[in-house]
Design an enzyme around this catalytic site. Structure first.
Site, PDB file in Angstrom:
ATOM      1  N   GLU A 119       0.594  -1.332   0.180  1.00  0.00           N
ATOM      2  CA  GLU A 119      -0.342  -0.367  -0.247  1.00  0.00           C
ATOM      3  C   GLU A 119       0.666   1.399   0.091  1.00  0.00           C
ATOM      4  OE1 GLU A 119      -4.130   1.854   2.989  1.00  0.00           O
ATOM      5  OE2 GLU A 119      -2.415   0.135   3.681  1.00  0.00           O
ATOM      6  N   LYS A 196      -9.297   2.248  -2.025  1.00  0.00           N
ATOM      7  CA  LYS A 196      -9.786   1.748  -1.127  1.00  0.00           C
ATOM      8  C   LYS A 196     -10.888   1.885  -0.374  1.00  0.00           C
ATOM      9  CE  LYS A 196      -7.266   1.394   2.921  1.00  0.00           C
ATOM     10  NZ  LYS A 196      -6.012   2.751   3.834  1.00  0.00           N
ATOM     11  N   CYS A 233      -5.833  -2.929   2.046  1.00  0.00           N
ATOM     12  CA  CYS A 233      -5.911  -2.602   3.764  1.00  0.00           C
ATOM     13  C   CYS A 233      -7.121  -2.797   4.644  1.00  0.00           C
ATOM     14  CB  CYS A 233      -5.004  -1.584   3.871  1.00  0.00           C
ATOM     15  SG  CYS A 233      -3.884  -1.357   5.270  1.00  0.00           S
TER      16      CYS A 233
END
Length: 406
Positions: A119, A196, A233
């Protein structure tokens, strides 16, 4: 919490357990044993010279009569930042480009078809300092920024799909920022991007200071080597996030992350493996390594004293398969490349055995979730109806117990 001196769970087990016990422990922790790949000698030598760990494993599938094996090799890269966070932004980015280029060259020697970086790989993980400068200067356009152009060159040179998670500057929508993964075809063309979906609000990780939740849904990319998705994530904590990528057809879901030991290390070995089992797909969990110190102190939401770092990023990247097996993890304290050979036939084979997609009852969940999101929703909770409770006479219960349903 253990720091960088503790290499990995695997090394600890191998050091202290007799071989028969070790085999049984690994069977329980990792499922069916993965075959160790015979990686080229020149790749191993290059990794040693460039000071990063190189491991390789293969997942097997049953032989089929009407389908040939669908073999693909993926590469997972974990690394620490190369320069102090106080160094000029351009120098930090250039140093990371050079480091990744060296690792990708070794991945190409190992026959990797799809590679994914951690990430926000082009920068320190500064998203909790609350400062905007210089950290927002690391942001780049996803379609044609310098990092995307750099990755396009690597993809075309090595005939490799590249998944590049960056901090995106969205020029078409007011210059806002997103936590984005750019997917680049092995032809060198940008296939698209994903963002994300879930932003943490825990401890130091209050990332909504910098960017909002993604707005692109759950795209899946049909590459020459299989259908891939990127669950960035914190999205790994949300089962429905994995589910939607799977429903959209993902065979491999990458989870590029940046997470520290005190917060999440006990969860790390479980979540991606559970997702692989539940969604009949391969999952690739990637975490950075090292400790990143920032010039100015910051406070977190857990009441701790002001500090200049998040803690220790513990690496431990691994791949898990739909049958519940998984590779050992990379170490907690070194840059590394994990090469995994996947037979994508295993996805359908596990789907046919366990039937999670067939038995999922999605129509029931969809109906109930449609009610849950309404502002006047009332949960379905069954309670005891005290009005029809039994009457006690001489210590003996007489009558029947009633229940009410809200």
């Amino acid at each position: 919490m253990a720091g960088p001196e503790w290499v990995s769970l695997e090394r600890c087990l191998e050091k202290h357990l007799p071989l028969p016990d070790l085999c049984e422990v690994k069977r329980i922790l990792y499922g069916r044993e993965t075959r160790t790949l015979d990686l080229p000698r020149k790749a191993l030598e290059a990794a040693s010279e460039r000071d990063f760990e190189l491991q390789g494993y293969a997942f097997e599938a049953a032989k089929e009569q009407r389908r040939c094996p669908q073999i693909v090799r993926v590469g997972l890269v974990q690394n620490r930042i190369q320069l102090p966070t106080s160094a000029p932004v351009a120098d930090q980015v250039s140093a990371l480009h050079r480091r990744i280029e060296a690792i990708v060259e070794v991945a190409a020697m190992c026959g990797v078809n799809i590679i994914c970086f951690q990430e926000a790989w082009t920068m320190p993980f500064a998203f909790c300092t609350r400062e905007k400068l210089p950290w927002t200067e690391f942001a780049e356009p996803a379609e044609d920024g310098p990092t995307t152009r750099f990755c396009q060159k690597l993809a075309k040179q090595h005939n490799m799909v590249v998944v590049s998670p960056i901090l995106e500057r969205d020029r078409d929508h007011g210059g806002v920022l997103w936590n984005t993964a750019v997917v680049i075809s092995n032809s060198g063309l940008v296939m698209g991007k994903t963002r994300k979906n879930h932003i943490p609000r825990v401890g130091d990780f209050n990332e909504s200071t910098y960017y909002m939740e993604g707005n692109l849904g759950h795209p899946v990319f049909q590459t020459q080597f299989g259908r891939i998705a990127v669950n960035i994530c914190y999205g790994r904590h949300h089962p429905l996030n994995w589910l939607m990528y799977s429903i959209n057809g993902a065979e491999i879901i990458f989870n590029p992350s940046a997470t520290v030991g005190e917060l999440s290390e006990s969860l790390w070995p479980i979540e991606a493996r559970n997702a692989a089992i539940a969604n009949h797909c391969f999952t690739c969990a990637i975490n950075r390594v090292g400790q990143e110190h920032f010039p100015n102190e910051f406070t977190s939401g857990d009441g701790k004293k002001a500090h200049c770092d998040f803690g220790y990023f513990y690496g431990s990247s691994y791949v898990s398969a739909p049958d519940g097996s998984r590779t050992p993890g990379l170490s907690r304290n070194r840059d590394g490349l994990l090469v995994a050979e996947l037979n994508l036939n295993l996805c359908q084979q596990m789907n046919d055995i366990w039937n999670f997609k067939m038995t999922g009852r999605y129509e029931m969940y969809a109906r109930e979730l449609a009610e849950v999101v309404k502002p006047n929703y009332s949960p379905t909770i069954v309670k005891e109806d005290l009005a029809s409770a039994p009457v006690c006479l001489g210590g003996l219960g007489v009558g029947t117990t009633g229940v009410s349903r809200e």
